[in-house]
Design a protein around this motif. Structure first.
Motif, PDB file in Angstrom:
ATOM      1  N   GLY A 240       0.633  -1.249   0.136  1.00 29.75           N
ATOM      2  CA  GLY A 240      -0.031  -0.001   0.177  1.00 29.75           C
ATOM      3  C   GLY A 240       0.904   1.384   0.008  1.00 29.75           C
ATOM      4  O   GLY A 240       2.157   1.143  -0.334  1.00 29.75           O
ATOM      5  N   PRO A 241       0.069   2.482   0.058  1.00 31.74           N
ATOM      6  CA  PRO A 241       0.463   4.380   0.270  1.00 31.74           C
ATOM      7  C   PRO A 241       1.985   3.750   1.081  1.00 31.74           C
ATOM      8  O   PRO A 241       1.717   3.007   2.296  1.00 31.74           O
ATOM      9  CB  PRO A 241       0.023   4.781  -0.014  1.00 31.74           C
ATOM     10  N   GLU A 242       3.122   4.943   1.511  1.00 33.20           N
ATOM     11  CA  GLU A 242       4.132   4.548   2.553  1.00 33.20           C
ATOM     12  C   GLU A 242       3.166   5.264   3.328  1.00 33.20           C
ATOM     13  O   GLU A 242       2.228   6.280   3.509  1.00 33.20           O
ATOM     14  CB  GLU A 242       5.319   5.722   2.088  1.00 33.20           C
ATOM     15  N   VAL A 243       3.185   5.194   4.885  1.00 32.98           N
ATOM     16  CA  VAL A 243       2.988   5.866   6.101  1.00 32.98           C
ATOM     17  C   VAL A 243       4.503   6.805   7.492  1.00 32.98           C
ATOM     18  O   VAL A 243       5.271   6.392   6.459  1.00 32.98           O
ATOM     19  CB  VAL A 243       1.942   5.175   6.647  1.00 32.98           C
ATOM     20  N   GLU A 244       3.624   7.119   8.049  1.00 29.94           N
ATOM     21  CA  GLU A 244       4.575   7.787   8.380  1.00 29.94           C
ATOM     22  C   GLU A 244       5.292   6.359   9.304  1.00 29.94           C
ATOM     23  O   GLU A 244       7.133   6.734   9.672  1.00 29.94           O
ATOM     24  CB  GLU A 244       4.623   8.720  10.031  1.00 29.94           C
ATOM     25  N   ASP A 245       5.309   5.345  10.109  1.00 31.73           N
ATOM     26  CA  ASP A 245       6.140   4.342   9.984  1.00 31.73           C
ATOM     27  C   ASP A 245       6.733   3.582   9.305  1.00 31.73           C
ATOM     28  O   ASP A 245       7.393   2.960  10.098  1.00 31.73           O
ATOM     29  CB  ASP A 245       5.273   3.743  11.450  1.00 31.73           C
ATOM     30  N   GLY A 246       6.496   4.060   8.592  1.00 29.60           N
ATOM     31  CA  GLY A 246       7.259   2.586   7.413  1.00 29.60           C
ATOM     32  C   GLY A 246       6.045   2.780   5.651  1.00 29.60           C
ATOM     33  O   GLY A 246       5.876   3.334   5.376  1.00 29.60           O
ATOM     34  N   ARG A 247       6.035   1.143   5.279  1.00 29.22           N
ATOM     35  CA  ARG A 247       5.622   0.921   4.185  1.00 29.22           C
ATOM     36  C   ARG A 247       4.219  -0.414   5.093  1.00 29.22           C
ATOM     37  O   ARG A 247       4.818  -0.929   5.301  1.00 29.22           O
ATOM     38  CB  ARG A 247       6.433  -0.099   3.532  1.00 29.22           C
ATOM     39  N   LEU A 248       3.111   0.353   4.085  1.00 26.28           N
ATOM     40  CA  LEU A 248       2.083  -0.687   3.979  1.00 26.28           C
ATOM     41  C   LEU A 248       2.302  -1.774   2.896  1.00 26.28           C
ATOM     42  O   LEU A 248       2.128  -1.994   2.331  1.00 26.28           O
ATOM     43  CB  LEU A 248       0.438   0.481   3.898  1.00 26.28           C
ATOM     44  N   VAL A 249       1.828  -2.595   3.736  1.00 24.09           N
ATOM     45  CA  VAL A 249       1.880  -4.097   3.817  1.00 24.09           C
ATOM     46  C   VAL A 249       0.334  -4.842   3.691  1.00 24.09           C
ATOM     47  O   VAL A 249      -0.934  -4.776   4.732  1.00 24.09           O
ATOM     48  CB  VAL A 249       2.192  -5.205   4.257  1.00 24.09           C
ATOM     49  N   LEU A 250      -0.784  -4.559   2.408  1.00 23.92           N
ATOM     50  CA  LEU A 250      -2.415  -5.071   2.442  1.00 23.92           C
ATOM     51  C   LEU A 250      -2.213  -6.480   2.540  1.00 23.92           C
ATOM     52  O   LEU A 250      -3.425  -7.007   2.840  1.00 23.92           O
ATOM     53  CB  LEU A 250      -2.541  -4.867   1.370  1.00 23.92           C
ATOM     54  N   GLU A 251      -0.870  -7.562   1.015  1.00 22.94           N
ATOM     55  CA  GLU A 251      -1.923  -8.860   1.503  1.00 22.94           C
ATOM     56  C   GLU A 251      -0.204  -9.225   1.661  1.00 22.94           C
ATOM     57  O   GLU A 251       0.795  -8.823   0.763  1.00 22.94           O
ATOM     58  CB  GLU A 251      -2.536  -8.734   0.216  1.00 22.94           C
ATOM     59  N   GLY A 252      -0.214 -10.436   2.260  1.00 20.58           N
ATOM     60  CA  GLY A 252       0.984 -11.872   1.577  1.00 20.58           C
ATOM     61  C   GLY A 252       1.963 -11.677   3.279  1.00 20.58           C
ATOM     62  O   GLY A 252       2.646 -12.600   3.320  1.00 20.58           O
ATOM     63  N   LEU A 253       1.591 -11.268   4.072  1.00 21.57           N
ATOM     64  CA  LEU A 253       1.801 -11.579   5.838  1.00 21.57           C
ATOM     65  C   LEU A 253       0.385 -11.226   6.860  1.00 21.57           C
ATOM     66  O   LEU A 253      -0.794 -11.939   6.796  1.00 21.57           O
ATOM     67  CB  LEU A 253       2.184  -9.663   6.889  1.00 21.57           C
ATOM     68  N   GLU A 254       1.135 -12.318   7.690  1.00 19.17           N
ATOM     69  CA  GLU A 254       0.340 -13.119   8.984  1.00 19.17           C
ATOM     70  C   GLU A 254       0.399 -11.947  10.072  1.00 19.17           C
ATOM     71  O   GLU A 254       1.877 -11.964  10.374  1.00 19.17           O
ATOM     72  CB  GLU A 254      -0.143 -14.363   8.668  1.00 19.17           C
ATOM     73  N   ASP A 255      -0.617 -12.446  11.149  1.00 25.30           N
ATOM     74  CA  ASP A 255      -0.748 -11.940  12.737  1.00 25.30           C
ATOM     75  C   ASP A 255       0.941 -12.654  13.110  1.00 25.30           C
ATOM     76  O   ASP A 255       1.043 -14.231  13.017  1.00 25.30           O
ATOM     77  CB  ASP A 255      -1.532 -11.820  13.817  1.00 25.30           C
ATOM     78  N   GLY A 256       1.967 -11.789  13.478  1.00 26.29           N
ATOM     79  CA  GLY A 256       3.400 -12.438  14.221  1.00 26.29           C
ATOM     80  C   GLY A 256       4.232 -12.924  13.685  1.00 26.29           C
ATOM     81  O   GLY A 256       4.954 -13.884  13.509  1.00 26.29           O
ATOM     82  N   ASP A 257       3.716 -12.635  11.997  1.00 23.10           N
ATOM     83  CA  ASP A 257       5.582 -12.915  11.416  1.00 23.10           C
ATOM     84  C   ASP A 257       6.129 -12.138  11.312  1.00 23.10           C
ATOM     85  O   ASP A 257       6.389 -11.191  11.814  1.00 23.10           O
ATOM     86  CB  ASP A 257       5.011 -12.225   9.959  1.00 23.10           C
ATOM     87  N   ARG A 258       7.245 -13.121  11.907  1.00 26.41           N
ATOM     88  CA  ARG A 258       9.018 -12.536  11.792  1.00 26.41           C
ATOM     89  C   ARG A 258       9.074 -12.009  10.854  1.00 26.41           C
ATOM     90  O   ARG A 258      10.119 -12.757   9.405  1.00 26.41           O
ATOM     91  CB  ARG A 258       9.815 -13.355  12.345  1.00 26.41           C
ATOM     92  N   VAL A 259       9.345 -10.829  10.243  1.00 24.68           N
ATOM     93  CA  VAL A 259       9.746  -9.997   9.145  1.00 24.68           C
ATOM     94  C   VAL A 259      11.250  -9.440   9.111  1.00 24.68           C
ATOM     95  O   VAL A 259      11.738  -8.593  10.506  1.00 24.68           O
ATOM     96  CB  VAL A 259       8.867  -8.904   8.615  1.00 24.68           C
ATOM     97  N   VAL A 260      11.802 -10.364   8.512  1.00 21.46           N
ATOM     98  CA  VAL A 260      13.838  -9.705   8.543  1.00 21.46           C
ATOM     99  C   VAL A 260      13.953  -8.485   7.409  1.00 21.46           C
ATOM    100  O   VAL A 260      13.230  -8.015   7.033  1.00 21.46           O
ATOM    101  CB  VAL A 260      14.359 -10.642   7.035  1.00 21.46           C
ATOM    102  N   VAL A 261      14.924  -7.130   9.140  1.00 28.22           N
ATOM    103  CA  VAL A 261      14.310  -5.865   8.098  1.00 28.22           C
ATOM    104  C   VAL A 261      16.223  -5.655   7.888  1.00 28.22           C
ATOM    105  O   VAL A 261      16.435  -4.443   7.448  1.00 28.22           O
ATOM    106  CB  VAL A 261      14.440  -5.167   9.767  1.00 28.22           C
ATOM    107  N   GLU A 262      17.162  -6.465   8.726  1.00 31.56           N
ATOM    108  CA  GLU A 262      18.537  -6.693   8.476  1.00 31.56           C
ATOM    109  C   GLU A 262      18.954  -7.628   8.019  1.00 31.56           C
ATOM    110  O   GLU A 262      18.846  -9.214   8.612  1.00 31.56           O
ATOM    111  CB  GLU A 262      19.064  -5.586   9.488  1.00 31.56           C
ATOM    112  N   GLY A 263      19.996  -7.407   7.475  1.00 30.70           N
ATOM    113  CA  GLY A 263      21.598  -9.017   6.573  1.00 30.70           C
ATOM    114  C   GLY A 263      19.929  -9.496   5.481  1.00 30.70           C
ATOM    115  O   GLY A 263      20.827 -10.103   5.611  1.00 30.70           O
ATOM    116  N   GLN A 264      18.598  -8.759   4.901  1.00 29.86           N
ATOM    117  CA  GLN A 264      18.454  -9.716   3.883  1.00 29.86           C
ATOM    118  C   GLN A 264      18.997  -9.800   2.907  1.00 29.86           C
ATOM    119  O   GLN A 264      18.818 -10.886   1.760  1.00 29.86           O
ATOM    120  CB  GLN A 264      17.079  -9.298   3.523  1.00 29.86           C
TER     121      GLN A 264
END
Length: 397
Positions: free
Chosen positions: A354-378
């Motif tokens: 989705g569009p950008e927000v103040e805290d980051g990038r909006l994800v509308l589909e493809g993730l689930e609650d509790g997912d561990r998303v890699v933010v460094e080292g990918q």
């Protein structure tokens, strides 16, 4: 190379043949050594590629845990500031301007005296009107006495009906002249009051348009007064954003829906504003809707005519995820995010952004609650690769 003679016996070797035969063993050994190196470093059986996912060292990564949340999209629009009220101070009567009674650029309250015109002609006009009123009242008194006398005689049949009617008409005309004289006195008194020009609204004064000694005509411009608290920010919003804005819940306690003013020189106005006007039509040329926001300005820091940016919410997403921008990569089919599964292995996910927000990038589909998303080292991660994961601050958890 060996030459065979027609009789079947080897031909005698020349010096060149002897040299080539001497170099053959060393060349053959070099070829075998190269194949051995490729076998050890290649992707064949026993090579490194086959062991990366299972037996290779785990890649160090950092992750955040995401949860479904509500997100509000904000956008900025260029605005021009205006005073809440911008009043032209004009003379209501004509005359010679005697004095300016204020300091240019100072703040004044409503009703503060700003200019004084020559009052003498208006005092005389008031005295004349008062004398005319006194004359009219004397005539009325006489007419009332005459009416009482004639009406009494009429009851005694001493005068005719015509004489009684004439006395009544004389009294009524005298009453009308008194009312006219009273209006003249009121107008003269108002003109005398208008000889002192006052501020029509509270605000900051501008430069004087004319100086003392000039003859001012009725309606002549003398100065301006601009109300700076509050100020208006006028801006144009695309029609699509305007529709989204109207669809948002109007909850005055929701800080996400506040209207903010971003200053041209940087920083943000400390006080939130509110939308107080939305045009009822879309501009045909630009496809935008004219809007106006009101902002408190107690310190008078905001000045009319300045450019600023208005930031306000235009759309709300009820179920979405917010991830840091660095978590998103670009794959062959679109946006990709790496998540860490229960076996501490990296798994790529195709996501819809989705569009950008103040805290980051909006994800509308493809993730689930509790997912561990890699933010460094990918960088360099592949699907199924073992990782050594470390959690950092959760986003929106």
């Amino acid at each position: 190379m060996t030459l065979i003679q027609p009789g079947g016996a080897p031909a005698p070797r020349t010096d060149r043949d002897k040299a080539e035969h001497a170099r053959a063993p060393s060349w053959y050994a070099a070829v075998l050594l190269s194949f051995a190196v490729l076998a050890a470093c290649g992707d064949g059986p026993g090579g490194q590629a086959e062991g990366e996912g299972a037996g290779g060292p785990a890649a160090p990564v950092s992750f955040v845990v995401v949860e479904r949340q509500e997100a509000v999209i904000h956008r900025d629009y260029v605005a021009r500031l205006h005073g809440a009220r911008e009043a032209e101070v004009r003379a209501r009567v004509g005359g010679i301007l005697e004095a300016r009674l204020y300091d240019e650029g100072s703040s004044v309250a409503k009703g503060t005296s700003l200019f004084r015109l020559d009052r003498a002609p208006y005092r005389i006009a008031l005295q004349r009107s008062e004398a005319e009123l006194a004359n009219a009242r004397a005539a009325l008194n006489q007419a009332e006495r005459e009416w009482r006398r004639v009406s009494g005689l009429f009851e005694q049949a001493a005068v005719s009906e015509r004489e009684r009617d004439q006395a009544l008409s004389t009294r009524e005309l005298a009453e009308a002249r008194v009312a006219l004289a009273e209006a003249g006195v009121a107008q003269a008194g108002l003109d005398l009051e208008y000889a002192t020009v006052s501020a029509p609204v509270a605000g900051v004064t501008g430069l004087e348009a004319v100086t003392e000694g000039n003859l001012i005509s009725r309606g002549g411009l003398l100065t301006t007064v601009t109300q700076l608290d509050p100020v208006q920010a006028r801006f144009a919003m695309p029609a699509e954003d305007a529709v989204g804005r109207r669809s948002l819940a109007s909850d005055p306690g929701d800080t996400n829906l506040e209207v903010r003013l971003l200053l041209e020189e940087g920083g943000r106005h400390p006080q939130a504003g509110r939308i107080d006007f939305v045009s009822s039509k879309v501009d045909e040329a630009s496809g935008s809707v004219m809007m106006r926001a009101i902002f408190p300005n107690p310190e008078l820091a905001l000045k009319p005519g300045a450019l600023a940016r208005v930031r306000l919410a235009v759309k709300r997403f009820r179920d979405a995820y917010v991830v840091p921008p660095e978590a998103v990569s670009q794959g062959m089919a679109g946006a990709v995010i790496f998540v860490i599964d229960a076996q501490d292995q990296a798994r790529s996910r195709d996501v819809r952004l989705g569009p950008e927000v103040e805290d980051g990038r909006l994800v509308l589909e493809g993730l689930e609650d509790g997912d561990r998303v890699v933010v460094e080292g990918q960088v360099g991660l592949r699907d199924g690769m073992a990782v050594e994961a470390e959690q950092i601050d959760s986003q929106g958890g």
